[in-house]
Design an enzyme around this catalytic site. Sequence first.
Site, PDB file in Angstrom:
ATOM      1  CB  THR A  66     -10.428   7.050  -0.860  1.00  0.00           C
ATOM      2  OG1 THR A  66     -11.089   6.844  -2.106  1.00  0.00           O
ATOM      3  CG2 THR A  66     -10.549   8.513  -0.460  1.00  0.00           C
ATOM      4  CE  LYS A  71     -12.890   9.474  -3.563  1.00  0.00           C
ATOM      5  NZ  LYS A  71     -13.853   8.707  -4.304  1.00  0.00           N
ATOM      6  CE  LYS A 102     -11.217   5.928   3.312  1.00  0.00           C
ATOM      7  NZ  LYS A 102     -10.919   4.787   2.472  1.00  0.00           N
TER       8      LYS A 102
HETATM    9  P1  NAD Z   1     -13.752  -3.190   0.914  1.00  0.00           P
HETATM   10  O1  NAD Z   1     -13.693  -3.132   2.398  1.00  0.00           O
HETATM   11  O2  NAD Z   1     -14.879  -3.894   0.251  1.00  0.00           O
HETATM   12  O3  NAD Z   1     -12.376  -3.803   0.321  1.00  0.00           O
HETATM   13  C1  NAD Z   1     -11.112  -3.656   0.915  1.00  0.00           C
HETATM   14  C2  NAD Z   1     -10.412  -5.015   0.847  1.00  0.00           C
HETATM   15  O4  NAD Z   1      -9.094  -4.874   1.351  1.00  0.00           O
HETATM   16  C3  NAD Z   1     -11.102  -6.096   1.689  1.00  0.00           C
HETATM   17  O5  NAD Z   1     -11.415  -7.215   0.875  1.00  0.00           O
HETATM   18  C4  NAD Z   1     -10.062  -6.447   2.747  1.00  0.00           C
HETATM   19  O6  NAD Z   1     -10.088  -7.816   3.127  1.00  0.00           O
HETATM   20  C5  NAD Z   1      -8.787  -6.086   2.035  1.00  0.00           C
HETATM   21  N1  NAD Z   1      -7.647  -5.883   2.928  1.00  0.00           N
HETATM   22  C6  NAD Z   1      -7.622  -5.274   4.136  1.00  0.00           C
HETATM   23  N2  NAD Z   1      -6.369  -5.288   4.642  1.00  0.00           N
HETATM   24  C7  NAD Z   1      -5.596  -5.920   3.718  1.00  0.00           C
HETATM   25  C8  NAD Z   1      -4.220  -6.252   3.661  1.00  0.00           C
HETATM   26  N3  NAD Z   1      -3.364  -5.919   4.635  1.00  0.00           N
HETATM   27  N4  NAD Z   1      -3.769  -6.904   2.571  1.00  0.00           N
HETATM   28  C9  NAD Z   1      -4.611  -7.247   1.558  1.00  0.00           C
HETATM   29  N5  NAD Z   1      -5.932  -6.964   1.559  1.00  0.00           N
HETATM   30  C10 NAD Z   1      -6.407  -6.312   2.634  1.00  0.00           C
HETATM   31  O7  NAD Z   1     -13.692  -1.653   0.438  1.00  0.00           O
HETATM   32  P2  NAD Z   1     -14.061  -1.075  -1.019  1.00  0.00           P
HETATM   33  O8  NAD Z   1     -15.464  -0.574  -1.006  1.00  0.00           O
HETATM   34  O9  NAD Z   1     -13.599  -2.038  -2.058  1.00  0.00           O
HETATM   35  O10 NAD Z   1     -13.148   0.242  -1.031  1.00  0.00           O
HETATM   36  C11 NAD Z   1     -11.748   0.171  -1.277  1.00  0.00           C
HETATM   37  C12 NAD Z   1     -11.205   1.589  -1.373  1.00  0.00           C
HETATM   38  O11 NAD Z   1     -11.884   2.284  -2.416  1.00  0.00           O
HETATM   39  C13 NAD Z   1     -11.412   2.424  -0.103  1.00  0.00           C
HETATM   40  O12 NAD Z   1     -10.264   3.198   0.103  1.00  0.00           O
HETATM   41  C14 NAD Z   1     -12.624   3.269  -0.432  1.00  0.00           C
HETATM   42  O13 NAD Z   1     -12.636   4.491   0.273  1.00  0.00           O
HETATM   43  C15 NAD Z   1     -12.418   3.492  -1.929  1.00  0.00           C
HETATM   44  N6  NAD Z   1     -13.661   3.785  -2.669  1.00  0.00           N
HETATM   45  C16 NAD Z   1     -14.791   3.041  -2.457  1.00  0.00           C
HETATM   46  C17 NAD Z   1     -15.950   3.334  -3.166  1.00  0.00           C
HETATM   47  C18 NAD Z   1     -17.209   2.520  -2.945  1.00  0.00           C
HETATM   48  O14 NAD Z   1     -18.261   2.968  -3.408  1.00  0.00           O
HETATM   49  N7  NAD Z   1     -17.143   1.373  -2.298  1.00  0.00           N
HETATM   50  C19 NAD Z   1     -15.950   4.386  -4.097  1.00  0.00           C
HETATM   51  C20 NAD Z   1     -14.783   5.099  -4.318  1.00  0.00           C
HETATM   52  C21 NAD Z   1     -13.630   4.792  -3.589  1.00  0.00           C
END
Ligand code: NAD
Length: 289
Positions: free
Chosen positions: A86, A161, A236
């Site tokens: 997102t 979204k 966010k």
């Molecule tokens: P998270 O923080 O658990 O995962 C993000 C991952 O990206 C981490 O493991 C981090 O180490 C990695 N990362 C950061 N910088 C990086 C880079 N330069 N190269 C490679 N990896 C890198 O977050 P999440 O909960 O998995 O969410 C991910 C996305 O999904 C976000 O944009 C969030 O808004 C969206 N989202 C999350 C949810 C939820 O319920 N968690 C629901 C819908 C959408």
Amino acid sequence: MNIAFIGLGNMGAPMALNLLKAGHTVTGFDTFATPDGIDLAATAGEAAATADVVITMLPNGTILRAVAAEVIPAMKPGAVFCDCSTVDVDSAKAVAEQAVAAGLGALDAPVSGGVGGAAAGTLTFMVGGSDAAFATVQPLFEIMGQKAVHCGASGAGQAAKICNNMILGVTMIATCEAFALADKLGLDRQKMYDVVSTSSGYSWTMNAYTPAPGVGAKSPADNDYKPGFAAELMLKDLRLSQQAAESADADTPMGQLAAALYETFVDKEDGKGMDFSAMLPRFEKRSRG
Ligand code: NAD
């Protein structure tokens, strides 16, 4: 298919594992996470070099832009760059333009359904990009999710979204403040639910995610408001909605107010780490002045 999966956090790791289980070849990359069962490359570019589809699941638009700048030049011609994070609409469009200019397909495909949906393979994907790129990735959406809606050109997935989540944030606040008002008027919460859930005030937040413990749908309210969908993630998405509204010159007073309220809740009160429905105990404690 040969898939590179970049960003293996709470959402990315279970999504990647579902692709693997369905028989696809998955090479992952993350700067921090090392989830079991996924082969990891040393760099994002290395993971992407032989991939038919590169999927990213990253925290925000700035990180997406940095990863895209490394990955796009490494990808083979005709492959598809599919971002499921997102992020702001402007970053989604910029990255897609870069990918298309490099002879690649590009999709923005944010999800709804949370960590539970990612693990169960029941996410909903909202997708922006070309018909051809959508057709290539659709079989993967079917594995990771239960529904993929092709919303339009690049950026349309992120637009869908944040509009959805702006409604969600505003509706949750309205539902919680109405419960708190009902309390002060001496109305029993169960009666309040019985009436509203079958009257014109019904909504997903009232009927499917009832923010009052012990009333209506089973929800994080029944588990001490542990997320679920954390208040900071709601914040966010509300901030992204307001960034987009500024950029498009759209008047969104309720979205603006919802963003300000969740900001206060997360940054200045005890909302961080709580489910976004913990707005109800917040209102409960307050008086009008
Ligand atoms: P998270 O923080 O658990 O995962 C993000 C991952 O990206 C981490 O493991 C981090 O180490 C990695 N990362 C950061 N910088 C990086 C880079 N330069 N190269 C490679 N990896 C890198 O977050 P999440 O909960 O998995 O969410 C991910 C996305 O999904 C976000 O944009 C969030 O808004 C969206 N989202 C999350 C949810 C939820 O319920 N968690 C629901 C819908 C959408």
